[in-house]
Write an enzyme that holds these catalytic residues in place. Sequence first.
Site, PDB file in Angstrom:
ATOM      1  N   GLU A 420       0.832  -1.210   0.000  1.00 26.94           N
ATOM      2  CA  GLU A 420       0.000   0.000   0.000  1.00 26.94           C
ATOM      3  C   GLU A 420       0.866   1.259   0.000  1.00 26.94           C
ATOM      4  O   GLU A 420       0.676   2.185   0.803  1.00 26.94           O
ATOM      5  CB  GLU A 420      -0.956  -0.013   1.197  1.00 26.94           C
ATOM      6  CG  GLU A 420      -1.919  -1.192   1.147  1.00 26.94           C
ATOM      7  CD  GLU A 420      -2.874  -1.250   2.334  1.00 26.94           C
ATOM      8  OE1 GLU A 420      -2.704  -0.456   3.279  1.00 26.94           O
ATOM      9  OE2 GLU A 420      -3.782  -2.097   2.325  1.00 26.94           O
ATOM     10  N   GLU A 497      -4.216  -8.981   0.046  1.00 29.04           N
ATOM     11  CA  GLU A 497      -4.929  -8.843   1.320  1.00 29.04           C
ATOM     12  C   GLU A 497      -6.415  -8.939   1.054  1.00 29.04           C
ATOM     13  O   GLU A 497      -6.922  -8.320   0.109  1.00 29.04           O
ATOM     14  CB  GLU A 497      -4.649  -7.501   2.004  1.00 29.04           C
ATOM     15  CG  GLU A 497      -3.383  -7.461   2.817  1.00 29.04           C
ATOM     16  CD  GLU A 497      -3.236  -6.152   3.599  1.00 29.04           C
ATOM     17  OE1 GLU A 497      -4.268  -5.607   4.050  1.00 29.04           O
ATOM     18  OE2 GLU A 497      -2.103  -5.692   3.736  1.00 29.04           O
TER      19      GLU A 497
END
Length: 806
Positions: A420, A497
């Site tokens: 991220e 994820e």
Amino acid sequence: MYKAQYLLLFCLFFCFKISAQQETRTIINFNKDWKFYLGDEPKAKDQLYHDESWRKLNLPHDWSIEGQFAENHLATSQGGALPTGIGWYRKKFKVSQSFKNKISYVEFDGVYRNAEVWINGHYLGKRPYGYSSFRYEISKYLKYSNEENQLVVRVDNSEQPNSRWYTGSGIYRNVRLVHTSNLAIDHWGTFISTPKVTNQEATVKVETTVKNTTQNSQKIRLVSSIIDASGKEITSTSQEYVVKDSSATFQQNIVLQNPTLWNIKKPYLYKIVSKIYVQNRQLDSYETPLGIRFFDFQSATGFSLNGVPTKILGVCNHHDLGALGAAINVRAMERQLEILKEMGCNGIRISHNPPAPELLDLCDKMGFIVMDEAFDMWKKRKNKKDYAQNWDDWHKKDLEDMVKRDRNHPSIFVWSIGNEIREQFDSTGTTIAKELSAIVKTLDKTRPVTSALTETNPDKNFIFKSGALDVLGFNYKHEGYADLLKNFPNQKFIATETASALETRGRYDLPKDSVVFMPKDGKSKLTNGNADFTVSAFDNVAAYWGTTHEISWNAVKKYPHIAGLYVWSGFDYLGEPHPYPYPARSSYYGIIDLAGFPKDVYYMYQSEWTSKPVLHILPHWNWSVGQTVDVWAYFNQADEVELFLNDKSLGIRKKENDNIHVSWKVKYESGVLKAISRKNGKTVLTKQIQTAGKATKINLSVDRPILKANGEDLAFVKVSVTDENGNIVPNAGHLINFNVSGVGELVGVDNGYQASLEPFKTNYRKAYNGLCLAIIQTKETAGKIILKATSEGLESNEIVMESLVE
């Protein structure tokens, strides 16, 4: 008689002569007998500093986990609400005169963070990144024979906040003293790959870097042998080379007939033993793990291992070990992997930093598909004092060292260069992604590179636009999975994820009629929740960016172009207690709680990810008379489940549409709730829960009653508060006191409750929803270990374990 004596003398002489020709590296465990001081003491680096008053301890060590929780700790609840600061370590040791002509190193597997090291007053250097392994040569500073050496390490974890999760503080991984010849295989100096593999034959490519500190060219003979799992040499190759410079890399190829392939069910391991000879004198011997396998990622069909289509069924895990903190322990890591394996998990994403090398050893042996990840941030920070401030000076070295250290592990299938990353939203992401991918590919071209991305819209994703990623990893955004092939033509995909669902073990909020996202406004302030900082264990609550386990798994299962998933997360972990503020201090995302007790959703995955028969019903059966209770069942290997309350049928349920569970609404009455799963009308499994009476007893059960007397082995004792019939009392919160006698010690207690402020390093723990945990560590003496548990108003209990010398 004289002839026998002559033969004996000849054998002794010959054996001595042979052994005199044999040298090898000496590796010494350097974990014992350190002195520790919590606080800053600049004079401690001086060789003659007096440390008599300092605490004595063994490594690995995490001083943060020993502290008390507090809201004002600089790490904040995001970092676990435990103390950080500065600590000093000192170790005195002697080195035999026999090592005087050797090259000596001290090796650290990980120090959190800003580790500065001195030997006998000489400064060796500083390593900021708390997850990197590193070493220093100390040969020229050592004293020998009876003279003492002084190794000093300063650890500075005072700059806070520097992480989004609990990091621990200190020398929390292993330390070694290593002596080698002046001609030896370099640090992480082998790279093993298998460019050609079939069931009939495998080509094993061995690249060996030899370090030469003689300052002269040296002619060597390099022998590389393949050793099977039984220790038998299968085949080898031997070539002569000249090492002209301070180091040189040589390539050898070995062909292995009829190889046994490494896979997730039978992770067969060979090893390569590399030896260096000069004029028939062995100077070094070095071992490298070898798992022979081939794999592929395809755009339309996902992942295959050894030619077999395989869905990656993984979880993300942070590095802490619950009540043990960040201090690594092989048995504690093995226990976590065993629990995950039993669930059907076959993959681990190391989140979001280089792991302890022992974890990768376990993944090799137990059969996990590992994504090894380097960074949580690049130049743009996520915390005020995080790794971004060290990026420019250290990212190249840290990434290179991770790849060189880990690239021989057969369990690693993917390198991740980030998670991220904020640069994905602008053009700097293009430049940095290309640089990082090139660093990895310079050292290992055998595995793909990915980065965990948050956007499934190509226009918002500059890391994707770089062309540097071989596999696109996406966090969440499961709604976009269907369009990935259209939006990213010819790309390969994995869900790095998923979920971020939230549960507290044993807490059930009724009724369960809709999915709740916490908090609704997407801010850190709580807008909907429970006063006791709990979350319902029904799979219907998630963070606002995620979704439930069932929805996210269905999305991955549905699309063959998704190679697999890594669920966030396998275990609850310290820090990041979304959605609650302090006193919440650990996460709610785990399929398994911090103590290692499975939440109910564990059985959802087990019913989907394993072929073993599964039937699990929830919740417990202690409610108010007449209350409407949602009852769920997870099951497999069956067509239907019938539910009974006190032998009265409440109806048959079958899975419909994409539902992974079945459910009933039941008017509560005390008694026995029983579920029967059937296949073609025949019973597969029967499970029942019943109303628990008054709490009267403590029940103890241990994961392993026979332990190793090595000072490191652990026993995990599950403590249950039960009624007189042995039923766990689901709301029991009794304070349990522990006493350990014999050759063990209590090293941690826990109960899995995310807002518990009881310390982990004490001899008591309140049960939470009927359960708590005691962790016992062995000593280096064989004998019995007895744990006694007592509580006011309950019948006490004790359990006996045996600790044996290996």
